[in-house]
Design an enzyme around this catalytic site. Structure first.
Site, PDB file in Angstrom:
ATOM      1  N   LYS A   1      -8.062   9.551  10.295  1.00 46.25           N
ATOM      2  CA  LYS A   1      -8.456   8.144  10.203  1.00 46.25           C
ATOM      3  C   LYS A   1      -9.330   7.727  11.404  1.00 46.25           C
ATOM      4  CE  LYS A   1      -5.555   7.657   6.665  1.00 46.25           C
ATOM      5  NZ  LYS A   1      -6.040   7.673   5.272  1.00 46.25           N
TER       6      LYS A   1
ATOM      7  N   ASN B   1       7.852   7.764   4.485  1.00 47.60           N
ATOM      8  CA  ASN B   1       6.502   8.180   4.890  1.00 47.60           C
ATOM      9  C   ASN B   1       6.467   9.658   5.292  1.00 47.60           C
ATOM     10  OD1 ASN B   1       3.712   7.645   5.415  1.00 47.60           O
ATOM     11  ND2 ASN B   1       4.161   7.525   7.607  1.00 47.60           N
TER      12      ASN B   1
ATOM     13  N   TYR C   1       2.452  11.535  15.661  1.00 47.79           N
ATOM     14  CA  TYR C   1       2.506  11.468  14.204  1.00 47.79           C
ATOM     15  C   TYR C   1       1.152  11.263  13.538  1.00 47.79           C
ATOM     16  CZ  TYR C   1       4.907  11.111   9.797  1.00 47.79           C
ATOM     17  OH  TYR C   1       5.378  11.381   8.533  1.00 47.79           O
TER      18      TYR C   1
ATOM     19  N   SER D   1      -3.600   2.884   1.021  1.00 48.81           N
ATOM     20  CA  SER D   1      -2.546   3.868   1.207  1.00 48.81           C
ATOM     21  C   SER D   1      -1.403   3.582   0.246  1.00 48.81           C
ATOM     22  CB  SER D   1      -2.040   3.837   2.649  1.00 48.81           C
ATOM     23  OG  SER D   1      -3.094   4.198   3.506  1.00 48.81           O
TER      24      SER D   1
ATOM     25  N   GLY E   1      -1.802  10.068  11.503  1.00 49.02           N
ATOM     26  CA  GLY E   1      -3.053   9.404  11.838  1.00 49.02           C
ATOM     27  C   GLY E   1      -3.163   8.982  13.302  1.00 49.02           C
TER      28      GLY E   1
ATOM     29  N   ARG F   1      -2.666  -2.374  -5.991  1.00 45.65           N
ATOM     30  CA  ARG F   1      -1.334  -2.462  -6.567  1.00 45.65           C
ATOM     31  C   ARG F   1      -1.050  -3.929  -6.818  1.00 45.65           C
ATOM     32  NH1 ARG F   1       3.642   0.839  -6.223  1.00 45.65           N
ATOM     33  NH2 ARG F   1       2.561   2.604  -5.335  1.00 45.65           N
TER      34      ARG F   1
ATOM     35  N   CYS G   1      -1.270   3.970  -2.968  1.00 47.77           N
ATOM     36  CA  CYS G   1      -1.650   3.413  -4.265  1.00 47.77           C
ATOM     37  C   CYS G   1      -2.178   4.464  -5.225  1.00 47.77           C
ATOM     38  CB  CYS G   1      -2.652   2.287  -4.084  1.00 47.77           C
ATOM     39  SG  CYS G   1      -1.921   0.835  -3.317  1.00 47.77           S
TER      40      CYS G   1
ATOM     41  N   ASN H   1      -2.445  11.451  -6.100  1.00 46.50           N
ATOM     42  CA  ASN H   1      -2.084  11.711  -7.497  1.00 46.50           C
ATOM     43  C   ASN H   1      -3.301  11.761  -8.408  1.00 46.50           C
ATOM     44  OD1 ASN H   1       0.970  11.739  -8.425  1.00 46.50           O
ATOM     45  ND2 ASN H   1       0.809  10.593  -6.507  1.00 46.50           N
TER      46      ASN H   1
ATOM     47  N   GLY I   1      -0.990  11.381 -15.465  1.00 42.44           N
ATOM     48  CA  GLY I   1      -1.892  12.110 -16.365  1.00 42.44           C
ATOM     49  C   GLY I   1      -2.506  11.235 -17.452  1.00 42.44           C
ATOM     50  N   GLU I   2      -1.803  10.163 -17.823  1.00 36.67           N
ATOM     51  CA  GLU I   2      -2.340   9.260 -18.853  1.00 36.67           C
ATOM     52  C   GLU I   2      -3.534   8.464 -18.317  1.00 36.67           C
ATOM     53  OE1 GLU I   2      -1.487   9.848 -21.676  1.00 36.67           O
ATOM     54  OE2 GLU I   2       0.657  10.324 -21.823  1.00 36.67           O
ATOM     55  N   ASN I   3      -3.703   8.463 -17.014  1.00 36.82           N
ATOM     56  CA  ASN I   3      -4.879   7.781 -16.455  1.00 36.82           C
ATOM     57  C   ASN I   3      -6.170   8.468 -16.898  1.00 36.82           C
ATOM     58  OD1 ASN I   3      -3.269   5.898 -15.148  1.00 36.82           O
ATOM     59  ND2 ASN I   3      -3.165   7.080 -13.245  1.00 36.82           N
TER      60      ASN I   3
ATOM     61  N   ARG J   1       1.621   5.672  11.182  1.00 36.88           N
ATOM     62  CA  ARG J   1       0.506   5.069  11.910  1.00 36.88           C
ATOM     63  C   ARG J   1       0.942   3.698  12.398  1.00 36.88           C
ATOM     64  NH1 ARG J   1      -3.107   2.955   9.040  1.00 36.88           N
ATOM     65  NH2 ARG J   1      -2.392   3.656   7.000  1.00 36.88           N
TER      66      ARG J   1
ATOM     67  N   ARG K   1       5.791  13.662   5.017  1.00 33.56           N
ATOM     68  CA  ARG K   1       4.499  14.226   4.616  1.00 33.56           C
ATOM     69  C   ARG K   1       4.525  15.729   4.413  1.00 33.56           C
ATOM     70  NH1 ARG K   1       0.136  10.363   4.251  1.00 33.56           N
ATOM     71  NH2 ARG K   1       1.148   8.449   4.923  1.00 33.56           N
TER      72      ARG K   1
ATOM     73  N   HIS L   1     -12.617   5.316   2.554  1.00 32.84           N
ATOM     74  CA  HIS L   1     -11.242   5.726   2.262  1.00 32.84           C
ATOM     75  C   HIS L   1     -11.151   6.026   0.755  1.00 32.84           C
ATOM     76  CE1 HIS L   1      -6.691   4.576   2.687  1.00 32.84           C
ATOM     77  NE2 HIS L   1      -6.890   5.852   2.883  1.00 32.84           N
TER      78      HIS L   1
ATOM     79  N   ASP M   1      -8.531  11.767   0.119  1.00 32.74           N
ATOM     80  CA  ASP M   1      -8.328  10.660   1.063  1.00 32.74           C
ATOM     81  C   ASP M   1      -9.615  10.044   1.612  1.00 32.74           C
ATOM     82  OD1 ASP M   1      -6.437   8.999   2.385  1.00 32.74           O
ATOM     83  OD2 ASP M   1      -6.724  10.103   4.245  1.00 32.74           O
TER      84      ASP M   1
HETATM   85  P1  GDP Z   1      -2.032   7.682  -1.728  1.00 35.15           P
HETATM   86  O1  GDP Z   1      -1.284   7.323  -0.485  1.00 35.15           O
HETATM   87  O2  GDP Z   1      -3.093   6.657  -2.063  1.00 35.15           O
HETATM   88  O3  GDP Z   1      -2.572   9.077  -1.732  1.00 35.15           O
HETATM   89  O4  GDP Z   1      -0.981   7.552  -2.953  1.00 35.15           O
HETATM   90  P2  GDP Z   1      -0.116   8.689  -3.673  1.00 35.15           P
HETATM   91  O5  GDP Z   1      -0.936   9.449  -4.666  1.00 35.15           O
HETATM   92  O6  GDP Z   1       0.629   9.464  -2.654  1.00 35.15           O
HETATM   93  O7  GDP Z   1       0.881   7.780  -4.530  1.00 35.15           O
HETATM   94  C1  GDP Z   1       1.622   6.724  -3.943  1.00 35.15           C
HETATM   95  C2  GDP Z   1       2.758   6.316  -4.844  1.00 35.15           C
HETATM   96  O8  GDP Z   1       2.264   5.770  -6.062  1.00 35.15           O
HETATM   97  C3  GDP Z   1       3.652   7.480  -5.253  1.00 35.15           C
HETATM   98  O9  GDP Z   1       4.987   7.046  -5.248  1.00 35.15           O
HETATM   99  C4  GDP Z   1       3.204   7.814  -6.656  1.00 35.15           C
HETATM  100  O10 GDP Z   1       4.238   8.398  -7.416  1.00 35.15           O
HETATM  101  C5  GDP Z   1       2.804   6.450  -7.188  1.00 35.15           C
HETATM  102  N1  GDP Z   1       1.744   6.564  -8.209  1.00 35.15           N
HETATM  103  C6  GDP Z   1       0.616   7.311  -8.152  1.00 35.15           C
HETATM  104  N2  GDP Z   1      -0.102   7.190  -9.285  1.00 35.15           N
HETATM  105  C7  GDP Z   1       0.581   6.341 -10.098  1.00 35.15           C
HETATM  106  C8  GDP Z   1       0.349   5.803 -11.419  1.00 35.15           C
HETATM  107  O11 GDP Z   1      -0.639   6.099 -12.095  1.00 35.15           O
HETATM  108  N3  GDP Z   1       1.295   4.931 -11.906  1.00 35.15           N
HETATM  109  C9  GDP Z   1       2.401   4.590 -11.180  1.00 35.15           C
HETATM  110  N4  GDP Z   1       3.264   3.723 -11.740  1.00 35.15           N
HETATM  111  N5  GDP Z   1       2.652   5.081  -9.939  1.00 35.15           N
HETATM  112  C10 GDP Z   1       1.759   5.934  -9.406  1.00 35.15           C
HETATM  113 MN    MN Z   2      -2.640  10.500  -0.150  1.00 32.77          MN
END
Ligand code: GDP
Ligand code: MN
Length: 604
Positions: free
Chosen positions: A244, A403, A235, A286, A237, A436, A288, A292, A513-515, A87, A405, A264, A311
Site C-alpha cells: 500500500k 484480519n 504487520y 478492502s 501494509g 458494500r 469487499c 474472490n 461464481g454466480e457473479n 494496518r 492472512r 486499488h 489488489d
Molecule cells: P478483498 O479484501 O477486497 O480482497 O475481499 P475478499 O475477496 O477477501 O472478500 C471479502 C469478504 O467478502 C469475504 O468474507 C468474502 O467471502 C466476501 N465476498 C466476496 N465476494 C462475495 C460475493 O460475491 N457475495 C458475498 N455475499 N460475499 C462475498
Molecule cells: Mn484481497
C-alpha cells in the site's frame, strides 16, 4: 576491516551477507547513512535466493517467531502480538510542505481523505524513534521491483528492515534480490526504511515472540524525497512497504507526475464460450470481494476467468490509446477467514505450499484453519487459536483473527493469467467500481456519463480513501485529465453491489461464481450489445438481459429497484460530502455531474 563513513564515524555493522562495494553508489549511501542512525549489529544484503529464504525461515523457527505447518510443504504460521494485527490508518501520514498538497482542506472538521504531517513534526518524530532502534539486530537490505523486472511500467524500491518476517514476506509479494540491483544500476529507487522498534536488550518481554512497538507506530510517506519510513509495526501494509505504501500512495504521486494511474484494483481476464478474451479491472474497498472476484470460478458454462492481480493495478495509456495494466505485486496477501473450497477454490489450491500464514488457527495435524473454511476436522483433531490457546466453537471467540492472512506466490494460482507478467501489461476494456451497500444500490449498473461519477466517489471514493498519496481533489482532476487524452480508448465504467440485502437481512444475490453472469453482461455490453436501459442513475440491464438461467428464485425486482427516496438522500449525502471534504479542490466537472444527477432524481 570496518569501512569508514565519509564523516569519519565508524560503520558499526558487521556485514554477514553480501558486499557493500557491489551496491550502486546511491544504494550504498542510503544503507550506510541508515546504519549510522539505526546502529544494527549485523548487515545482510538479500540476494533473493531460495537458500537465503530457507535459512531465514529456519532461523525464525528457532527463535519461535514462526512455526511449521507440517501437513504442507514449506508453509509457516506467525502469530503476532494482539496489539499488531492490522494496518493503522490513524498512524499513517504523508509529509509535504503544505497541508493542501496532501489533503483538501475541509469546510469543517478534519479531513477523512488522509493525514498530513508537517516536515518539522516528522523530523521530531523520526528523531524520537530511529536513532539506535536496531541495536543488537540485523538490518536486511531488500532490493525489490514492483512489477515484472524490466517492464517499462515497473518501479524499484530498496527496503531496509530489521524484521526477518518482512524479508520472507517481501520475497513472496515482490520480485527481490540481486537481479534487481543489476537492473537498477544508477537508476532511481524509492527509499524504504522499516523498523519494528525493539532494540536489544528488550525493555519488556515480547508477546508471542512478535517484535513491535505499538505506542510509537508511525507509517510515513515523503513523496518529495521518494521515501517511506515505517516504525513500530511488523504487520502487513504497515511493514511490507512495497504494497500500500509504495504501490498505492507513493506510486499515486509518481503516476500523477508521469501521467498514469496507480489504483486499488484487481485485474482479471475473461474469456467467453467463443474463445474471445477481455481484461477488466475492478476497484472494491478492502473486504469487499477483490480477491474472490479475481480468482472466481464462473458458474456459467463455457466461460473462463483468469487472474492477473487481486489488489493493485498500475495502468497507463499506450501509444495506440489502449489502457495497459500490470499487477505490481508478485503474490497475494489475502484475508483468510471466509476462504473455502466453495467460495474461492483457486485460493485454497494456491496456499497449499510455500505460504506464510499470519494469525490463523492451527489444527493439531499441522494445517491451517479459520472461520468459514468449511472443512470437517478428522476425528480427534483439535484446534489452537491465533491466540495460541486450545480452542473450541463454544469459546464464543473466533479461532482466527478476522484480519488473518495468507501470503502466497501468485505463480501458484491455478488460474494465473498467461500474460500476468507481460512487460507491456494487459489491455483494460472495462473498469468496475463496487462497494458494500445493504440497501438502495442496484446489483449492476453502467455509465460514467450518466450519474456514475457521483456513485463511485462517495464515502470510500475509488476504494482509495486510505491510500491517497496526495490531495483527493487533485486526484479527481488527474483522472479527468486521463479521460481527455486525445487518442485514449476509454474503458467502459460499471458499478456493482454484491451485498444488497432483503428485509430479513439475507443477501439478494448469490455472489461468488454466480457473479460471472454480471461479467457476461458487461462483456456483451463492451462488445456493443444493446442490453441496457437508461434510468436516472445510469444504465441497468434491460428486461431479461442479465442471464439468470438455472439460478432459481432471484428477486430481481428488489435487486434492481431504484427508490426515489433512497436516491434523494444519497445524492444529498454525496453533495454534502464533496462540498465539505473536497471543498475548494473539487473539479467543476464533478460538481456539474452531481447537479445533473440530482436533477434527474428529482424528476423520477
Ligand atoms: P478483498 O479484501 O477486497 O480482497 O475481499 P475478499 O475477496 O477477501 O472478500 C471479502 C469478504 O467478502 C469475504 O468474507 C468474502 O467471502 C466476501 N465476498 C466476496 N465476494 C462475495 C460475493 O460475491 N457475495 C458475498 N455475499 N460475499 C462475498
Ligand atoms: Mn484481497
Amino acid at each position: 576491516m570496518a569501512p569508514q563513513l565519509q564523516n569519519g564515524l565508524n560503520f558499526s555493522a558487521k556485514v554477514v551477507q553480501g558486499n557493500l562495494d557491489s551496491l550502486p553508489q546511491a544504494v550504498r549511501e542510503f544503507v550506510e547513512s541508515n546504519v549510522k542512525v539505526c546502529q544494527p549489529e549485523y548487515l545482510h544484503i538479500c540476494d533473493g535466493s531460495e537458500e537465503e529464504t530457507r535459512r531465514l525461515l529456519e532461523h525464525m523457527e528457532e527463535q519461535g517467531v514462526i512455526r511449521r505447518l507440517r501437513k504442507h510443504d514449506n508453509c509457516w504460521l506467525a502469530l503476532t502480538d494482539p496489539k499488531d494485527v492490522a494496518r493503522i490508518e490513524s498512524k499513517t501520514v504523508i509529509i509535504t510542505q503544505e497541508q493542501r498538497d496532501t489533503v483538501p482542506i475541509p469546510k469543517s472538521g478534519v479531513s477523512q481523505l488522509g493525514h498530513w504531517m508537517s516536515e518539522e513534526d516528522f523530523e521530531k518524530a523520526f528523531n524520537a524513534r530511529f536513532p539506535e532502534c536496531m541495536k543488537g539486530r540485523t538490518m536486511y537490505v531488500i532490493p525489490y521491483s514492483m512489477g515484472p523486472l524490466g517492464s517499462p511500467l515497473s518501479k524499484i524500491g530498496i527496503q531496509l528492515t530489521d524484521s526477518p518476517y518482512v524479508v520472507a514476506s517481501m520475497r513472496i509479494m515482490t520480485r527481490m534480490g540481486t537481479p534487481i540491483l543489476q537492473a537498477l544500476g544508477n537508476g532511481e529507487f524509492v527509499k524504504c526504511l522499516h523498523s519494528v522498534g525493539c532494540p536489544l536488550p528488550l525493555k519488556k518481554p515480547l508477546v508471542n515472540n512478535w517484535a513491535c512497538n505499538p505506542e510509537l507506530t508511525l507509517i510515513a510517506h515523503l513523496p518529495d524525497r521518494r521515501e517511506i519510513i515505517s516504525f513500530g509495526s511488523g504487520y502487513g501494509g504497515n511493514s511490507l512497504l512495497g504494497k500500500k505504501c509504495f504501490a498505492l500512495r507513493m506510486a499515486g504521486r509518481l503516476a500523477k507526475e508521469e501521467g498514469w494511474l496507480a489504483e486499488h484494483m484487481l485485474i482479471l481476464g475473461i474469456t467467453n464460450p467463443k474463445g474471445e478474451k477481455k481484461y477488466l479491472a475492478a476497484a472494491f474497498p478492502s473486504a469487499c470481494g477483490k480477491t474472490n472476484l479475481a480468482m472466481m470460478t464462473p458458474t456459467l458454462p463455457g466461460w473462463k476467468v483468469e487472474c492477473v492481480g487481486d489488489d493493485i493495478a498500475w495502468m497507463k495509456f499506450d501509444n495506440q490509446g489502449n489502457l495497459r495494466a500490470i499487477n505490481p505485486e508478485n503474490g497475494f496477501f489475502g484475508v483468510a477467514p471466509g476462504t473455502s473450497v466453495k467460495t474461492n477454490p483457486n485460493a485454497i489450491k494456491t496456499i497449499q505450499k510455500n505460504t506464510i500464514f499470519t494469525n490463523v488457527a492451527e489444527t493439531s495435524d499441522g494445517s491451517f484453519y479459520w472461520e468459514g473454511i468449511d472443512q470437517p476436522l478428522a476425528p480427534g483433531v483439535t484446534i489452537t487459536s491465533w491466540k495460541d490457546k486450545e480452542w473450541s466453537p463454544e469459546d464464543g471467540e473466533p479461532c482466527a483473527h478476522p484480519n488473518s492472512r495468507f501470503c502466497t506466490p501468485a505463480s501458484q494460482c491455478p488460474i494465473i493469467d498467461p500474460a500476468w507478467e507481460s512487460p507491456e501489461g494487459v489491455p483494460i476494456e472495462g473498469i468496475i467500481f463496487g462497494g458494500r451497500r445493504p440497501a438502495g444500490e442496484a446489483l449492476l449498473g453502467s455509465g460514467w456519463e450518466n450519474g456514475g461519477a457521483g456513485k463511485i466517489i462517495m464515502h470510500d471514493p475509488f476504494a482509495m480513501r486510505p491510500f491517497f498519496g496526495y490531495n483527493f481533489g487533485k486526484y479527481l482532476a488527474h483522472w479527468l485529465s486521463m479521460a481527455q487524452r486525445p487518442a485514449a480508448k476509454l474503458p467502459r465504467i460499471f458499478h456493482v453491489n454484491w451485498f444488497r440485502k432483503d428485509k430479513e437481512g439475507r443477501y439478494l444475490w448469490p455472489g461468488y461464481g454466480e457473479n460471472s453472469r454480471v461479467l457476461e453482461w458487461m462483456f456483451n455490453r463492451i462488445n456493443g450489445k444493446d442490453n441496457a436501459k437508461l434510468t436516472p442513475i445510469g444504465y441497468i440491464p434491460a428486461e431479461g438481459a442479465l442471464n439468470l438461467k438455472g439460478l432459481g428464485d432471484i428477486n430481481t425486482k428488489e435487486l434492481f429497484s431504484i427508490s426515489k427516496e433512497f436516491w434523494e438522500k444519497e445524492v444529498e449525502d454525496i453533495e454534502k460530502y464533496l462540498e465539505d471534504q473536497v471543498n475548494a479542490d473539487l473539479p467543476y466537472e464533478i460538481e456539474r455531474e452531481v447537479l445533473a444527477l440530482k436533477q434527474r432524481i428529482s424528476q423520477m
